[in-house]
Motif scaffolding. Structure first.
Motif, PDB file in Angstrom:
ATOM      1  N   PHE A  95      49.875  87.434   3.507  1.00  0.00           N
ATOM      2  CA  PHE A  95      48.560  87.397   2.855  1.00  0.00           C
ATOM      3  C   PHE A  95      47.785  86.365   3.651  1.00  0.00           C
ATOM      4  N   VAL A  96      46.661  86.771   4.205  1.00  0.00           N
ATOM      5  CA  VAL A  96      45.897  85.905   5.096  1.00  0.00           C
ATOM      6  C   VAL A  96      44.546  85.609   4.461  1.00  0.00           C
ATOM      7  N   VAL A  97      44.233  84.331   4.341  1.00  0.00           N
ATOM      8  CA  VAL A  97      42.939  83.917   3.824  1.00  0.00           C
ATOM      9  C   VAL A  97      42.174  83.235   4.947  1.00  0.00           C
ATOM     10  N   GLU A  98      40.917  83.639   5.117  1.00  0.00           N
ATOM     11  CA  GLU A  98      40.070  83.074   6.167  1.00  0.00           C
ATOM     12  C   GLU A  98      38.896  82.368   5.538  1.00  0.00           C
ATOM     13  N   ALA A  99      38.657  81.147   5.992  1.00  0.00           N
ATOM     14  CA  ALA A  99      37.471  80.400   5.571  1.00  0.00           C
ATOM     15  C   ALA A  99      37.257  79.239   6.527  1.00  0.00           C
ATOM     16  N   ALA A 100      36.008  78.920   6.729  1.00  0.00           N
ATOM     17  CA  ALA A 100      35.682  77.764   7.561  1.00  0.00           C
ATOM     18  C   ALA A 100      36.071  76.466   6.858  1.00  0.00           C
ATOM     19  N   LEU A 101      36.125  76.484   5.519  1.00  0.00           N
ATOM     20  CA  LEU A 101      36.352  75.258   4.755  1.00  0.00           C
ATOM     21  C   LEU A 101      37.751  75.156   4.146  1.00  0.00           C
ATOM     22  N   LEU A 102      38.733  75.787   4.715  1.00  0.00           N
ATOM     23  CA  LEU A 102      40.079  75.733   4.148  1.00  0.00           C
ATOM     24  C   LEU A 102      40.602  74.302   4.063  1.00  0.00           C
ATOM     25  N   ILE A 103      40.371  73.543   5.081  1.00  0.00           N
ATOM     26  CA  ILE A 103      40.874  72.168   5.108  1.00  0.00           C
ATOM     27  C   ILE A 103      40.122  71.324   4.076  1.00  0.00           C
ATOM     28  N   GLU A 104      38.794  71.414   4.086  1.00  0.00           N
ATOM     29  CA  GLU A 104      37.982  70.611   3.170  1.00  0.00           C
ATOM     30  C   GLU A 104      38.273  70.938   1.703  1.00  0.00           C
ATOM     31  N   CYS A 105      38.643  72.176   1.433  1.00  0.00           N
ATOM     32  CA  CYS A 105      38.889  72.611   0.048  1.00  0.00           C
ATOM     33  C   CYS A 105      40.355  72.472  -0.362  1.00  0.00           C
ATOM     34  N   GLY A 106      41.169  71.854   0.485  1.00  0.00           N
ATOM     35  CA  GLY A 106      42.533  71.524   0.111  1.00  0.00           C
ATOM     36  C   GLY A 106      43.530  72.665   0.120  1.00  0.00           C
ATOM     37  N   TYR A 107      43.304  73.701   0.909  1.00  0.00           N
ATOM     38  CA  TYR A 107      44.247  74.819   0.965  1.00  0.00           C
ATOM     39  C   TYR A 107      45.542  74.454   1.680  1.00  0.00           C
ATOM     40  N   GLY A 108      45.551  73.349   2.402  1.00  0.00           N
ATOM     41  CA  GLY A 108      46.752  72.951   3.127  1.00  0.00           C
ATOM     42  C   GLY A 108      47.975  72.847   2.237  1.00  0.00           C
ATOM     43  N   GLU A 109      47.764  72.463   0.976  1.00  0.00           N
ATOM     44  CA  GLU A 109      48.891  72.349   0.039  1.00  0.00           C
ATOM     45  C   GLU A 109      49.337  73.700  -0.512  1.00  0.00           C
ATOM     46  N   ASN A 110      48.542  74.751  -0.296  1.00  0.00           N
ATOM     47  CA  ASN A 110      48.850  76.071  -0.835  1.00  0.00           C
ATOM     48  C   ASN A 110      49.406  77.047   0.189  1.00  0.00           C
ATOM     49  N   VAL A 111      49.012  76.886   1.437  1.00  0.00           N
ATOM     50  CA  VAL A 111      49.405  77.865   2.457  1.00  0.00           C
ATOM     51  C   VAL A 111      50.764  77.510   3.064  1.00  0.00           C
ATOM     52  N   ASP A 112      51.441  78.542   3.548  1.00  0.00           N
ATOM     53  CA  ASP A 112      52.693  78.315   4.271  1.00  0.00           C
ATOM     54  C   ASP A 112      52.414  77.846   5.691  1.00  0.00           C
ATOM     55  N   ALA A 113      51.272  78.269   6.234  1.00  0.00           N
ATOM     56  CA  ALA A 113      50.879  77.842   7.576  1.00  0.00           C
ATOM     57  C   ALA A 113      49.366  77.887   7.696  1.00  0.00           C
ATOM     58  N   MET A 114      48.816  76.856   8.326  1.00  0.00           N
ATOM     59  CA  MET A 114      47.379  76.798   8.594  1.00  0.00           C
ATOM     60  C   MET A 114      47.193  77.061  10.087  1.00  0.00           C
ATOM     61  N   TRP A 115      46.440  78.111  10.398  1.00  0.00           N
ATOM     62  CA  TRP A 115      46.153  78.456  11.784  1.00  0.00           C
ATOM     63  C   TRP A 115      44.735  78.016  12.117  1.00  0.00           C
ATOM     64  N   TYR A 116      44.604  77.301  13.217  1.00  0.00           N
ATOM     65  CA  TYR A 116      43.295  76.888  13.723  1.00  0.00           C
ATOM     66  C   TYR A 116      42.986  77.747  14.941  1.00  0.00           C
TER      67      TYR A 116
END
Length: 192
Positions: free
Chosen positions: A125-146
């Motif tokens: 399941f892939v979620v895309e957003a410019a603000l993933l880091i600012e909105c705290g998704y790092g604690e929810n995702v298995d991997a953050m791709w830049y």
């Protein structure tokens, strides 16, 4: 099922990566912008609160001679150009809109992920957003791709594909996280 967050600056090539994944992997891709549009549509979870919030701010400066534009269109949808005009002319309003929209979008995305995970059909399941880091998704995702692309190439792309001026590009770049911050928060860096 793995939850992957895809982020990066405007013009970096996120859409190219997402298109590739959609074509080659058993995944669902959800854009945060699409989630926001669903929530802001008539009947959506934040439609009424957003309209009430926007109506608290003047439609136009009386001294400007502008005819105030309605915040909704005839079909009930929010008038996006008018919403943008109000938001970007009132920093306080921008902050309040962000406090309303971003948590609702995150809840929507995580709920959609939970449903897909329970169904057990997809691999990613892939979620895309410019603000993933600012909105705290790092604690929810298995991997953050830049998704990285150098500034000169991003600038060229934005001029060619969207017709953006240098000033508009500069304003967008200033509003986004630095490359260093993106890299510090990423598990994977993909250079395009």
């Amino acid at each position: 099922m793995k939850l992957i967050g895809v982020t990066g600056g405007v013009g970096a090539g996120k859409s190219e990566i997402l298109n590739y994944m959609q074509a080659n992997y058993n995944c669902r891709i959800l854009l945060a912008d699409d989630a926001a549009r669903a929530l802001e549509a008539p009947g959506g979870a934040i439609y009424e609160p957003l309209i009430r919030l926007l109506e608290e701010y003047p439609a136009a400066d009386p001294a400007s001679g502008q005819v105030p534009a309605a915040i909704t269109m005839e079909d009930g949808r929010i008038n996006n150009p008018e919403m943008a005009r109000r938001i970007f002319s009132e920093p306080d309003l921008l902050n309040k809109v962000n406090q309303l929209v971003h948590p609702a979008v995150k809840k929507y995305i995580l709920s959609a992920f939970a449903k897909e995970k329970e169904a057990g059909v997809l691999d990613f399941f892939v979620v895309e957003a410019a603000l993933l880091i600012e909105c705290g998704y790092g604690e929810n995702v298995d991997a953050m791709w830049y998704i990285y692309c150098d500034e000169e190439e991003r600038r060229r792309r934005l001029k060619a594909s969207r017709g953006y001026s240098d000033q508009k590009i500069d304003n967008i770049f200033r509003s986004q996280l630095s490359e260093q911050t993106f890299r510090e928060n990423a598990d994977v860096v993909i250079a395009l």
